[in-house]
Design an enzyme around this catalytic site. Structure first.
Site, short mmCIF file in Angstrom:
data_model
loop_
_atom_site.label_atom_id
_atom_site.label_comp_id
_atom_site.label_asym_id
_atom_site.label_seq_id
_atom_site.Cartn_x
_atom_site.Cartn_y
_atom_site.Cartn_z
CB ALA A 268 -0.94 -0.01 1.19
CD GLN B 60 -5.29 -0.93 8.70
OE1 GLN B 60 -6.03 -1.88 8.99
NE2 GLN B 60 -3.98 -1.00 8.82
CG HIS C 262 0.57 -6.67 4.78
ND1 HIS C 262 0.92 -6.10 5.97
CD2 HIS C 262 0.64 -5.69 3.87
CE1 HIS C 262 1.20 -4.82 5.78
NE2 HIS C 262 1.03 -4.54 4.51
CB THR D 121 9.42 -9.52 -13.43
OG1 THR D 121 10.55 -9.26 -14.26
CG2 THR D 121 8.82 -10.87 -13.75
CB CYS E 126 5.13 3.27 8.98
SG CYS E 126 4.72 1.70 8.28
N1 PLP Z 1 -2.10 2.80 4.66
C1 PLP Z 1 -2.60 2.41 5.84
C2 PLP Z 1 -3.88 3.01 6.34
C3 PLP Z 1 -1.93 1.43 6.59
O1 PLP Z 1 -2.44 1.04 7.77
C4 PLP Z 1 -0.71 0.88 6.08
C5 PLP Z 1 0.05 -0.10 6.88
O2 PLP Z 1 0.11 -0.05 8.09
C6 PLP Z 1 -0.23 1.35 4.85
C7 PLP Z 1 -0.96 2.28 4.16
C8 PLP Z 1 1.05 0.82 4.27
O3 PLP Z 1 0.91 -0.51 3.85
P1 PLP Z 1 2.15 -1.40 3.37
O4 PLP Z 1 2.81 -1.87 4.61
O5 PLP Z 1 1.52 -2.50 2.59
O6 PLP Z 1 3.03 -0.56 2.54
#
Ligand code: PLP
Length: 372
Positions: A70, A179, A199, A235, A321
């Site tokens: 994402a 989410q 995931h 790829t 993050c």
């Molecule tokens: N957007 C939201 C709302 C998320 O909760 C997350 C992951 O915690 C992401 C984006 C990023 O996803 P990814 O870890 O697949 O890059």
């Protein structure tokens, strides 16, 4: 044995998803871009996976771009739309609730000369639609909003936002739906781009997707060969595409029963917390039940996370993050209470959470609160 209550950060892959991955990875290893038969058979798996995903999202397969997650999908949408529309305007509207892969991309654009406005958040966690209306201008090229935010679990009125943005022909609407999948029914009507990652719904990491509505122009992040789409060179990962489709099919098929179980667990926790004066519930009452954000007065979020971790309980402070030891942006935007935002942390539930886990967690939390 640990009690895992961090399903918003990651979910364990479903065995059926792993099975699909193994089959596709083993049997269809050839490069789907290769012209020979083995390549064609891998391409067939990609096409059929995208077909299944498109059907579930009620969009067309040509509107789907496979990504590494994402974060990449959000960057592709936010930067890609901004770059592609830079001659029409350089103004973007977003919210305080965004994941760092959206807010970070916006900060990058701001440093490059784009103007960013953030819409106010109401006390119920929703985007202030009147404020949004007042922020949109002729040179606004993008409005980026998460359908469900990862810290509070607030569900935004995407349909109403789409109607408002729809009245501004220069503006594109990007929805971070990472989410939302498996937690709420997803409706992409009026949405120009949307990001997803399996995931978060019992699929695999390193895989994601950007929905890009037909006619929406984005500049690619990764240039190179045309691959299966001109928007994302490299790829394509056949096995990840097959696993993505499987995870989405299972999430859709088991949506009601999973939701019912998580609702029940959430209600139980909320009832337990109602008797503890020092606990303030930050997640709005109508947030997704999978996410329960709370503050315990007198204990910082990071300290609570550590105390729980020492006792075998896995929870998160903010999203995985974000920067540590800073107040939660969403809690701050909603409550305007810095202490509460610094004390906040997140419990996230799954249909896999057992009654015993919930009871043990509640007992551990009670013990921590009474001794700190
Ligand atoms: N957007 C939201 C709302 C998320 O909760 C997350 C992951 O915690 C992401 C984006 C990023 O996803 P990814 O870890 O697949 O890059």
């Amino acid at each position: 044995m640990s009690i895992y209550l961090d399903y918003t950060a990651d979910t364990p892959p479903d065995q059926r998803v792993l099975c699909e991955y193994m089959i596709a990875a083993g049997e269809h290893f050839a490069n789907p871009n290769s012209a020979h038969g083995a390549g064609a058979s891998a391409k067939k798996v990609i096409d059929s996976s995208l077909g299944k995903i498109a059907k579930l999202l009620k969009v067309s397969p040509e509107e789907l771009i496979l990504t590494s997650g994402a974060s990449e999908a959000n960057n592709l949408a936010v930067k890609g739309i901004a770059w592609a529309s830079r001659r029409r305007g350089r103004h973007i509207v977003s919210t305080f609730l965004e994941h760092s892969s959206v807010s970070g991309a916006l900060t990058y654009l701001q440093e490059q000369g784009w103007e960013i406005d953030l819409v106010n958040i109401l006390p119920d966690g929703k985007v202030d639609l009147e404020h949004l209306k007042s922020l949109l201008r002729e040179d606004t090229v993008l409005c980026a909003v998460c359908a469900v935010d990862s810290e509070l679990g607030t569900v935004q009125p995407v349909g109403e936002i789409a109607k408002i943005v729809g009245g501004h022909p220069n503006c594109r609407l990007h929805i971070d739906a990472t989410q939302a999948v498996g937690k709420i029914p997803l409706d992409l009507a009026g949405v120009h781009t949307a990001s997803l990652a399996p995931h978060k719904f019992y699929g695999l990491k390193g895989s994601g997707l950007l929905y890009k509505a037909k006619g929406t122009v984005v500049e690619p992040l990764i240039h190179g060969g045309a691959s299966t789409t001109i928007y994302r060179s490299g790829t394509p990962d056949t096995a990840s595409a097959a696993a993505f489709a499987a995870a989405l099919e299972i999430a859709a098929g088991e949506f009601d029963e999973r939701l019912e179980r998580v609702n029940e667990l959430n209600q139980r926790l909320r009832q337990h917390f109602a008797d503890i004066d020092r606990i303030l519930i930050n997640s709005p009452a109508d947030a997704v039940p999978h996410i329960l954000n709370v503050s315990v007065s007198g204990i910082k979020g990071e300290q609570m996370r550590r105390l729980l971790d020492e006792r075998g309980v896995c929870v998160s402070v903010k999203s995985a993050c974000s920067v540590a030891n800073t107040p939660s942006r969403p809690v701050m935007a909603m409550t305007h209470d810095r202490k509460r935002a610094l004390s906040s942390w997140r419990i996230s539930l799954s249909h896999l959470t057992t009654d015993e886990e919930l009871e043990q967690f509640a007992a551990i939390l009670d013990e921590i609160i009474s001794s700190n």
